[in-house]
Design a protein around this motif. Structure first.
Motif, PDB file in Angstrom:
ATOM      1  N   LEU A 192      45.465  11.608  49.095  1.00 36.96           N
ATOM      2  CA  LEU A 192      45.755  10.583  50.098  1.00 36.96           C
ATOM      3  C   LEU A 192      46.973  10.961  50.934  1.00 36.96           C
ATOM      4  O   LEU A 192      46.965  10.806  52.158  1.00 36.96           O
ATOM      5  N   ALA A 193      48.005  11.491  50.288  1.00 30.65           N
ATOM      6  CA  ALA A 193      49.206  11.915  51.013  1.00 30.65           C
ATOM      7  C   ALA A 193      48.886  13.046  51.984  1.00 30.65           C
ATOM      8  O   ALA A 193      49.387  13.064  53.122  1.00 30.65           O
ATOM      9  N   LEU A 194      48.035  13.990  51.570  1.00 30.70           N
ATOM     10  CA  LEU A 194      47.643  15.076  52.467  1.00 30.70           C
ATOM     11  C   LEU A 194      46.854  14.563  53.668  1.00 30.70           C
ATOM     12  O   LEU A 194      47.049  15.012  54.796  1.00 30.70           O
ATOM     13  N   VAL A 195      45.963  13.614  53.427  1.00 28.76           N
ATOM     14  CA  VAL A 195      45.155  13.058  54.509  1.00 28.76           C
ATOM     15  C   VAL A 195      46.040  12.312  55.507  1.00 28.76           C
ATOM     16  O   VAL A 195      45.927  12.500  56.727  1.00 28.76           O
ATOM     17  N   VAL A 196      46.926  11.472  54.991  1.00 32.34           N
ATOM     18  CA  VAL A 196      47.818  10.718  55.873  1.00 32.34           C
ATOM     19  C   VAL A 196      48.732  11.670  56.642  1.00 32.34           C
ATOM     20  O   VAL A 196      48.932  11.517  57.854  1.00 32.34           O
ATOM     21  N   GLY A 197      49.271  12.662  55.953  1.00 34.86           N
ATOM     22  CA  GLY A 197      50.121  13.643  56.625  1.00 34.86           C
ATOM     23  C   GLY A 197      49.374  14.410  57.700  1.00 34.86           C
ATOM     24  O   GLY A 197      49.917  14.676  58.777  1.00 34.86           O
TER      25      GLY A 197
END
Length: 65
Positions: free
Chosen positions: A9-14
């Motif tokens: 999720l953090a990678l997608v948001v980033g």
């Protein structure tokens, strides 16, 4: 497992943040990350489209209850 999902999720948001920032003229590394994010999105989209054609992901409901 939850930490793995949070990492994804953090990678997608980033990646989404980098896409928006690159559209506004961010630094070179942001444009590279944005291009990678767009490419990954295209791969996922094409995989879903080809999966629908082959029946992947279909529920198999034919209307009979």
């Amino acid at each position: 497992m939850i930490f793995l999902l949070l990492g994804v999720l953090a990678l997608v948001v980033g990646g989404c943040v980098c896409v928006v920032w690159a559209e506004r003229g961010g630094p070179r590394w942001v444009r590279v990350v944005a291009a990678l994010t767009r490419g990954a999105g295209e791969l996922v989209s094409s995989a879903q489209k080809s999966g629908r054609k082959s029946g992947w992901g279909s529920r198999g409901d034919d209307g009979d209850d």
